[in-house]
Design a protein around this motif. Structure first.
Motif, PDB file in Angstrom:
ATOM      1  N   UNK A 192      20.091  -6.076   1.131  1.00  0.00           N
ATOM      2  CA  UNK A 192      21.541  -6.261   1.177  1.00  0.00           C
ATOM      3  C   UNK A 192      22.112  -6.209   2.589  1.00  0.00           C
ATOM      4  N   UNK A 193      21.241  -6.078   3.578  1.00  0.00           N
ATOM      5  CA  UNK A 193      21.694  -5.944   4.964  1.00  0.00           C
ATOM      6  C   UNK A 193      21.072  -7.040   5.812  1.00  0.00           C
ATOM      7  N   UNK A 194      21.915  -7.703   6.597  1.00  0.00           N
ATOM      8  CA  UNK A 194      21.393  -8.666   7.573  1.00  0.00           C
ATOM      9  C   UNK A 194      20.845  -7.862   8.743  1.00  0.00           C
ATOM     10  N   UNK A 195      19.621  -8.106   9.098  1.00  0.00           N
ATOM     11  CA  UNK A 195      18.989  -7.323  10.153  1.00  0.00           C
ATOM     12  C   UNK A 195      17.946  -6.394   9.555  1.00  0.00           C
ATOM     13  N   UNK A 196      17.245  -5.697  10.381  1.00  0.00           N
ATOM     14  CA  UNK A 196      16.108  -4.903   9.931  1.00  0.00           C
ATOM     15  C   UNK A 196      16.465  -3.424   9.912  1.00  0.00           C
ATOM     16  N   UNK A 197      17.306  -3.020   8.940  1.00  0.00           N
ATOM     17  CA  UNK A 197      17.804  -1.649   8.885  1.00  0.00           C
ATOM     18  C   UNK A 197      16.672  -0.642   8.690  1.00  0.00           C
ATOM     19  N   UNK A 198      15.652  -0.982   7.896  1.00  0.00           N
ATOM     20  CA  UNK A 198      14.566  -0.026   7.700  1.00  0.00           C
ATOM     21  C   UNK A 198      13.797   0.210   9.003  1.00  0.00           C
ATOM     22  N   UNK A 199      13.545  -0.853   9.764  1.00  0.00           N
ATOM     23  CA  UNK A 199      12.847  -0.689  11.048  1.00  0.00           C
ATOM     24  C   UNK A 199      13.637   0.233  11.973  1.00  0.00           C
TER      25      UNK A 199
ATOM     26  N   UNK B 280      14.047   7.700  13.378  1.00  0.00           N
ATOM     27  CA  UNK B 280      13.741   8.913  12.607  1.00  0.00           C
ATOM     28  C   UNK B 280      14.934   9.411  11.808  1.00  0.00           C
ATOM     29  N   UNK B 281      15.437   8.534  10.946  1.00  0.00           N
ATOM     30  CA  UNK B 281      16.589   8.933  10.138  1.00  0.00           C
ATOM     31  C   UNK B 281      16.634   8.161   8.835  1.00  0.00           C
ATOM     32  N   UNK B 282      17.417   8.686   7.920  1.00  0.00           N
ATOM     33  CA  UNK B 282      17.925   7.951   6.773  1.00  0.00           C
ATOM     34  C   UNK B 282      19.439   8.098   6.885  1.00  0.00           C
ATOM     35  N   UNK B 283      20.206   7.288   6.161  1.00  0.00           N
ATOM     36  CA  UNK B 283      21.648   7.353   6.362  1.00  0.00           C
ATOM     37  C   UNK B 283      22.407   6.934   5.112  1.00  0.00           C
ATOM     38  N   UNK B 284      23.634   7.410   5.035  1.00  0.00           N
ATOM     39  CA  UNK B 284      24.556   7.020   3.970  1.00  0.00           C
ATOM     40  C   UNK B 284      25.781   6.382   4.624  1.00  0.00           C
ATOM     41  N   UNK B 285      26.559   5.695   3.826  1.00  0.00           N
ATOM     42  CA  UNK B 285      27.729   4.986   4.328  1.00  0.00           C
ATOM     43  C   UNK B 285      29.024   5.760   4.180  1.00  0.00           C
ATOM     44  N   UNK B 286      30.059   5.064   3.702  1.00  0.00           N
ATOM     45  CA  UNK B 286      31.397   5.617   3.552  1.00  0.00           C
ATOM     46  C   UNK B 286      31.955   6.090   4.904  1.00  0.00           C
ATOM     47  N   UNK B 287      32.314   5.128   5.786  1.00  0.00           N
ATOM     48  CA  UNK B 287      32.762   5.496   7.129  1.00  0.00           C
ATOM     49  C   UNK B 287      34.133   6.178   7.144  1.00  0.00           C
ATOM     50  N   UNK B 288      34.289   7.118   8.087  1.00  0.00           N
ATOM     51  CA  UNK B 288      35.610   7.688   8.292  1.00  0.00           C
ATOM     52  C   UNK B 288      36.492   6.659   9.004  1.00  0.00           C
TER      53      UNK B 288
ATOM     54  N   UNK C  77       2.337   5.114   5.077  1.00  0.00           N
ATOM     55  CA  UNK C  77       2.364   3.764   5.641  1.00  0.00           C
ATOM     56  C   UNK C  77       2.976   3.769   7.042  1.00  0.00           C
ATOM     57  N   UNK C  78       2.368   3.028   7.969  1.00  0.00           N
ATOM     58  CA  UNK C  78       2.896   2.966   9.332  1.00  0.00           C
ATOM     59  C   UNK C  78       4.105   2.039   9.409  1.00  0.00           C
ATOM     60  N   UNK C  79       4.667   1.956  10.592  1.00  0.00           N
ATOM     61  CA  UNK C  79       5.799   1.063  10.818  1.00  0.00           C
ATOM     62  C   UNK C  79       5.443  -0.355  10.367  1.00  0.00           C
ATOM     63  N   UNK C  80       6.371  -1.003   9.687  1.00  0.00           N
ATOM     64  CA  UNK C  80       6.150  -2.361   9.203  1.00  0.00           C
ATOM     65  C   UNK C  80       5.548  -2.422   7.812  1.00  0.00           C
ATOM     66  N   UNK C  81       5.213  -1.273   7.245  1.00  0.00           N
ATOM     67  CA  UNK C  81       4.648  -1.237   5.893  1.00  0.00           C
ATOM     68  C   UNK C  81       5.423  -0.234   5.046  1.00  0.00           C
ATOM     69  N   UNK C  82       5.267  -0.375   3.742  1.00  0.00           N
ATOM     70  CA  UNK C  82       5.817   0.582   2.792  1.00  0.00           C
ATOM     71  C   UNK C  82       4.867   0.598   1.596  1.00  0.00           C
ATOM     72  N   UNK C  83       5.189   1.385   0.600  1.00  0.00           N
ATOM     73  CA  UNK C  83       4.367   1.421  -0.615  1.00  0.00           C
ATOM     74  C   UNK C  83       5.134   0.763  -1.755  1.00  0.00           C
TER      75      UNK C  83
ATOM     76  N   UNK D 179       3.039  -5.092   3.373  1.00  0.00           N
ATOM     77  CA  UNK D 179       3.813  -5.421   4.560  1.00  0.00           C
ATOM     78  C   UNK D 179       5.266  -5.622   4.157  1.00  0.00           C
ATOM     79  N   UNK D 180       6.167  -5.203   5.035  1.00  0.00           N
ATOM     80  CA  UNK D 180       7.588  -5.462   4.830  1.00  0.00           C
ATOM     81  C   UNK D 180       7.963  -6.731   5.568  1.00  0.00           C
ATOM     82  N   UNK D 181       8.742  -7.598   4.954  1.00  0.00           N
ATOM     83  CA  UNK D 181       9.169  -8.796   5.677  1.00  0.00           C
ATOM     84  C   UNK D 181      10.071  -8.412   6.833  1.00  0.00           C
TER      85      UNK D 181
END
Length: 193
Positions: A24-31, A37-45, A132-138, A178-180
């Motif tokens: 749902x995001x243009x760009x490589x948000x997971x990379x 070294x983070x995860x994140x949530x939305x709902x901006x102030x 899984x290393x960078x560029x991969x997931x399960x 591999x993650x696209x």
């Protein structure tokens, strides 16, 4: 009393699953999350505040979970489409309104008109052994998928048994894919004429 040692009891960690909305995001948000070294949530102030009244049921649920996360807790990122990332251990919770630091650029969250998004960061240390290393997931195998979703909300608390089951999936190399890249996720343009 003098000479008495005070026990240093650490509470058991809590376990969390956090949605990383890769398709749902243009760009490589997971990379970006992996590198930073983070995860994140939305709902901006200021439209959504970590404190104070709100009529947004989704935000109320998410902010209550965000307030429960503590250093030492464990996190599994859910990249949608039955994909999960490596286990992370929470180092710092940076979710206050004044700590907003976007992970999605302006107009890159499909269907959103926000200036930026996914900026309430939870800083983690990714586990590297048997992950899984960078560029991969399960990919969760079909016979190990629950009848519903892995997560319905941006962030959810996991029972320890569910966390251990997902840890076993993500640590099994036969489940790694591999993650696209962001370029591979773009739909090809139709030729003109």
């Amino acid at each position: 009393f003098p000479g008495t040692k005070v026990p240093t009891h650490r509470p058991a960690p809590s376990y969390w699953i956090v949605i990383c909305p890769v398709p749902k995001v243009r760009g490589d948000v997971w990379a970006l999350w992996y590198r930073e070294n983070c995860v994140a949530a939305g709902w901006p102030p200021p439209n959504w505040s970590l404190d104070g009244p709100s009529q947004d049921v989704g935000w109320i649920y998410a902010r209550n979970r965000l307030k429960e996360i503590r250093p030492g807790d464990k996190v599994i990122p859910f990249l949608l489409k039955w994909r999960i990332g490596p286990v992370g251990t929470v180092r710092e919770v940076r979710v206050a309104d004044a700590q907003w630091e976007k992970t999605v650029e302006k107009h890159c969250y499909i269907g959103s008109t926000q200036e930026s998004d996914l900026g309430r960061r939870i800083l983690v240390t990714w586990e590297l052994t048997d992950m899984p290393p960078e560029g991969k997931c399960a990919l969760v195998p079909p016979d190990q998928r629950p009848p519903g979703w892995l997560a319905k909300h941006t962030i959810e608390n996991l029972p320890v048994e569910e966390f251990q089951r997902l840890r076993a999936v993500v640590s099994n190399r036969s489940n790694w894919i591999d993650l696209p890249t962001a370029n591979q996720l773009r739909k090809p343009r139709k030729p003109r004429g």
